[in-house]
Design a protein around this motif. Sequence first.
Motif, PDB file in Angstrom:
ATOM      1  N   HIS A 220       0.861  -1.165   0.003  1.00  0.00           N
ATOM      2  CA  HIS A 220      -0.121  -0.253  -0.083  1.00  0.00           C
ATOM      3  C   HIS A 220       1.033   1.062   0.046  1.00  0.00           C
ATOM      4  O   HIS A 220       0.744   2.319  -0.625  1.00  0.00           O
ATOM      5  CB  HIS A 220      -1.020  -0.027   1.206  1.00  0.00           C
ATOM      6  N   ILE A 221       1.852   1.130   0.767  1.00  0.00           N
ATOM      7  CA  ILE A 221       2.970   2.307   0.899  1.00  0.00           C
ATOM      8  C   ILE A 221       3.613   2.604  -0.665  1.00  0.00           C
ATOM      9  O   ILE A 221       3.722   3.772  -0.941  1.00  0.00           O
ATOM     10  CB  ILE A 221       3.970   2.112   1.790  1.00  0.00           C
ATOM     11  N   TRP A 222       3.849   1.432  -1.385  1.00  0.00           N
ATOM     12  CA  TRP A 222       4.485   1.268  -2.861  1.00  0.00           C
ATOM     13  C   TRP A 222       3.362   2.297  -3.651  1.00  0.00           C
ATOM     14  O   TRP A 222       3.597   3.135  -4.371  1.00  0.00           O
ATOM     15  CB  TRP A 222       4.627   0.077  -3.147  1.00  0.00           C
ATOM     16  N   ASP A 223       2.072   1.883  -3.458  1.00  0.00           N
ATOM     17  CA  ASP A 223       0.874   2.656  -4.419  1.00  0.00           C
ATOM     18  C   ASP A 223       0.932   4.104  -4.106  1.00  0.00           C
ATOM     19  O   ASP A 223       0.548   4.899  -5.062  1.00  0.00           O
ATOM     20  CB  ASP A 223      -0.561   1.861  -4.015  1.00  0.00           C
ATOM     21  N   LEU A 231      -8.677   5.305  -6.068  1.00  0.00           N
ATOM     22  CA  LEU A 231      -9.161   6.664  -5.559  1.00  0.00           C
ATOM     23  C   LEU A 231      -8.623   6.788  -4.108  1.00  0.00           C
ATOM     24  O   LEU A 231      -8.414   8.066  -3.839  1.00  0.00           O
ATOM     25  CB  LEU A 231     -10.929   6.362  -5.321  1.00  0.00           C
ATOM     26  N   TRP A 232      -8.402   5.665  -3.203  1.00  0.00           N
ATOM     27  CA  TRP A 232      -7.872   5.974  -1.922  1.00  0.00           C
ATOM     28  C   TRP A 232      -6.379   6.567  -1.926  1.00  0.00           C
ATOM     29  O   TRP A 232      -6.171   7.166  -1.155  1.00  0.00           O
ATOM     30  CB  TRP A 232      -7.940   4.577  -1.027  1.00  0.00           C
ATOM     31  N   VAL A 233      -5.739   5.983  -3.143  1.00  0.00           N
ATOM     32  CA  VAL A 233      -4.266   6.347  -3.166  1.00  0.00           C
ATOM     33  C   VAL A 233      -4.481   8.239  -3.655  1.00  0.00           C
ATOM     34  O   VAL A 233      -3.830   9.009  -3.037  1.00  0.00           O
ATOM     35  CB  VAL A 233      -3.671   5.896  -4.404  1.00  0.00           C
ATOM     36  N   SER A 245       5.931  14.669   1.243  1.00  0.00           N
ATOM     37  CA  SER A 245       6.300  13.190   0.955  1.00  0.00           C
ATOM     38  C   SER A 245       5.841  12.293   2.238  1.00  0.00           C
ATOM     39  O   SER A 245       5.767  12.778   3.201  1.00  0.00           O
ATOM     40  CB  SER A 245       7.805  13.061   0.918  1.00  0.00           C
ATOM     41  N   PHE A 246       5.518  11.191   1.805  1.00  0.00           N
ATOM     42  CA  PHE A 246       4.991  10.152   2.693  1.00  0.00           C
ATOM     43  C   PHE A 246       6.252   9.663   3.726  1.00  0.00           C
ATOM     44  O   PHE A 246       6.021   9.603   4.906  1.00  0.00           O
ATOM     45  CB  PHE A 246       4.646   8.846   1.920  1.00  0.00           C
TER      46      PHE A 246
END
Length: 279
Positions: A220-223, A231-233, A245-246
């Motif tokens: 999920h972090i990669w996405d 949508l959620w990304v 940045s994440f």
Amino acid sequence: MDSFSELLKSKAAVGDFDFHRGCREIGVVNISFADDLSILCRANEKSLKTVKRMLAMFGDCSGLKPNLAKSTCYFAGIVDKEEVRLSNIVGIPISALPVRYLGIPLTTKQISGHDCRVLVDRVRNRIEGWGCKHLSFAGWVTLINSMLFGVCNYWCQTTIIPIQTIKAIEKLMKQYLWKGAIVGKFIPKVSWKQATLRKMEGGLGIKDLKTWNMACMAKHIWDICSRKEALWVKWINTIRLKGVSFWGVKERSIDSWVWRKLLMLRDTIKPHEEYKGER
């Protein structure tokens, strides 16, 4: 449901509909999956009256009308008396979280071992339903790797499984691996840590559920970092990160437990990150 979505957005433009918090920036008013529809809006009278009117209009045009008796309203941040009044406006009964959808509990709080009890029961029922006491040890390993792991894999990719649930599932796997059943005492030949090593490392190739769950969350972090078309990304990058940045965003006390868990994985994942391409 694109036409229905556009109807609500047009009403928002003239002030007859208020977006749910965090949805205006990306223009989200509904989420669809198969034949299920979730409508998101501010909990006020004008918005719910507009939703009811647009549902009726959409039904007249398309012939697709919602079954209100099988629908539910979920409210947050308002008093019970107001919930009842707003529910009566749309004619849909009130429900509350947690609720199970596609087998996974949906909740605003941390998922508990009680919420995941159904997963443990599913693994137990799968083992009890096998008439395979005469299989070889290699056959038991194959069933664990294919059937039991397949039951858990969907949950591992969807949510963060509590450690007590993982331990309960692994206990069932251990019993079946060393005894061929989940009743009675068993004597393990090697440690479970050794059994979950890859075959080339001397193990049995059984995946460690905790590690696999962490790897799925890392996906999920990669996405998020690769800005996958989802949508959620888009929501995370637009509403939660807001251009930050994440790897640099700070944890807040109001963040959900799932988001905090993802942020906690940064120290584990960061050493393995490598950027390739033009700067």
